[in-house]
Design an enzyme around this catalytic site. Structure first.
Site, PDB file in Angstrom:
ATOM      1  N   THR A   1       4.331   1.729   2.149  1.00 11.03           N
ATOM      2  CA  THR A   1       5.586   1.895   1.418  1.00 11.03           C
ATOM      3  C   THR A   1       6.439   2.985   2.045  1.00 11.03           C
ATOM      4  O   THR A   1       7.620   2.777   2.367  1.00 11.03           O
ATOM      5  CB  THR A   1       5.313   2.215  -0.061  1.00 11.03           C
TER       6      THR A   1
ATOM      7  N   GLY B   1       0.822  -1.196   0.000  1.00 11.78           N
ATOM      8  CA  GLY B   1       0.000   0.000   0.000  1.00 11.78           C
ATOM      9  C   GLY B   1       0.860   1.252   0.000  1.00 11.78           C
ATOM     10  O   GLY B   1       2.069   1.206   0.234  1.00 11.78           O
ATOM     11  N   CYS B   2       0.227   2.391  -0.263  1.00  6.99           N
ATOM     12  CA  CYS B   2       0.975   3.645  -0.361  1.00  6.99           C
ATOM     13  C   CYS B   2       1.518   4.094   0.998  1.00  6.99           C
ATOM     14  O   CYS B   2       2.727   4.373   1.132  1.00  6.99           O
ATOM     15  CB  CYS B   2       0.090   4.725  -0.973  1.00  6.99           C
ATOM     16  N   TYR B   3       0.672   4.155   2.014  1.00  9.08           N
ATOM     17  CA  TYR B   3       1.159   4.508   3.351  1.00  9.08           C
ATOM     18  C   TYR B   3       2.222   3.519   3.847  1.00  9.08           C
ATOM     19  O   TYR B   3       3.260   3.933   4.376  1.00  9.08           O
ATOM     20  CB  TYR B   3       0.006   4.555   4.346  1.00  9.08           C
TER      21      TYR B   3
END
Length: 344
Positions: free
Chosen positions: A151, A147-149
């Site tokens: 990462t 996921g973005c957070y």
């Protein structure tokens, strides 16, 4: 190599199209949508009016015949139904949803409020945090893209946690995201009138990325305790800033901290560590696959501060997915991703 994109009309899917269009080895053969099949992509996204792609219906059997690699950029709860058929048909898959990141069915269902994929397929998926799990990605044909957070947060914490340098119960993460992180779907939370000139916290202690982050942290250090993780919505289109706080176990200097991060990411082409007193901003990585990291150490409180920024649609989604696909197929990981950030 022929690739297909499922969920091509979402923000993650359209970013995959942008990046793959200039990739030297991956050729976009077909794109798929469950809600807009039959339409020309240019009718959905006029900025692609020079392209002739037609959105096709999602038929796993036919997809397996047509392409060698599939990127699934679907909302959570959909990939879990599609991907098993693709895996069984022998297609390589990089999944951008959250459906295969968590290894325990009950944990997924608790945090995502949806039925989980079967354990058999959860166990097959390799978690593709490219900088730390490249060896596993190389030998896999099924990648769960982070996921973005997670990462940004995991890249910020990895050197500290892997080397046992912080108190295991001291991790606090203050994270902020642009509105595109919420996806293309309309909601009152992302309405212009709600987000413009506004700054708000959301999903306090309830964000679905919490167990994903903790799962990796405890993989590196089994003594890590639950973290405090807060997310905020910022009135900008792209970008994530994850500011991480943790208490050092023993005395250190900034120079020690800085040397650790430089050594940890020496061979990582997409992680850039700033010098003392310099901190990154989201605009400085916009449109790129970079993660920029700034560091501070307060000798008075023994608290370490790590600031990590990424573009949530690139390093936090499509860019890292291509980076993982490159590694999986034996290409240089930066292939097709060596572009500079868009600035200003």
């Amino acid at each position: 190599m022929k690739v297909g994109i499922i969920g091509a009309t979402g923000y993650g899917g359209i970013e995959l199209i942008r990046l793959l269009s200039s990739h030297p080895f991956f050729h976009i053969y077909s794109i798929y949508s469950s809600s807009q099949e039959g339409m020309q992509l240019k009718d959905v996204y006029p900025h692609l009016s020079h392209e002739k792609w037609k959105l096709q219906d999602i038929d796993p059997v036919q997809i397996a015949k047509d392409v060698d690699l599939v990127f699934t950029a679907t909302p959570s709860g959909i990939s879990s139904q599609l991907v098993p058929d693709l895996i069984d048909a022998g297609v390589k898959v990089v999944d951008l949803s959250g459906d295969f990141r968590l290894k325990e069915e009950e944990v997924y269902e608790q945090w995502y409020k949806k039925p989980s994929a079967p354990t058999t397929y959860l166990n097959q998926a390799v978690y593709g945090l490219s900088e730390w799990f490249a060896e596993e990605v190389t030998s896999s044909s099924f990648i769960a893209n982070p996921g973005c957070y997670p990462t940004a947060t995991l890249l910020a914490l990895a050197p500290l946690v892997k080397n046992g340098l912080i108190e295991e119960d001291s991790i606090i993460v203050d994270a902020k995201s642009g509105i595109s992180g919420a996806g293309k779907g309309l909601s009152s939370a992302t309405h212009y009138a709600e987000t413009n000139e506004n700054f708000k916290i959301y999903k306090v202690n309830q964000h679905q990325h919490i167990p994903e982050i903790e799962q990796v942290l405890t993989r590196w250090n089994g003594n890590i305790k639950p973290i405090t993780f807060s997310t905020h919505l910022v009135p900008m289109t792209r970008g994530i800033m994850s500011t991480v706080y943790a208490k050092a176990k023993s005395d250190m200097t900034f120079e020690d901290l800085h040397a650790l991060y430089l050594a940890s990411y020496e061979g990582a082409p997409f992680v850039r560590v700033r010098e003392k007193g310099k901190f990154p901003s989201t605009k400085e990585v916009c449109g790129s696959n970079y993660c920029d990291i700034g560091l501070a150490f307060d000798e008075r409180t023994k608290r370490i501060t790590v600031v990590a920024v990424i573009d949530n649609l690139v390093k936090g989604a499509a860019g890292q997915a291509i980076q993982n696909a490159n590694i999986m197929m034996g290409y240089e990981q930066q292939t097709g991703l060596t572009f500079v950030p868009v600035y200003p």
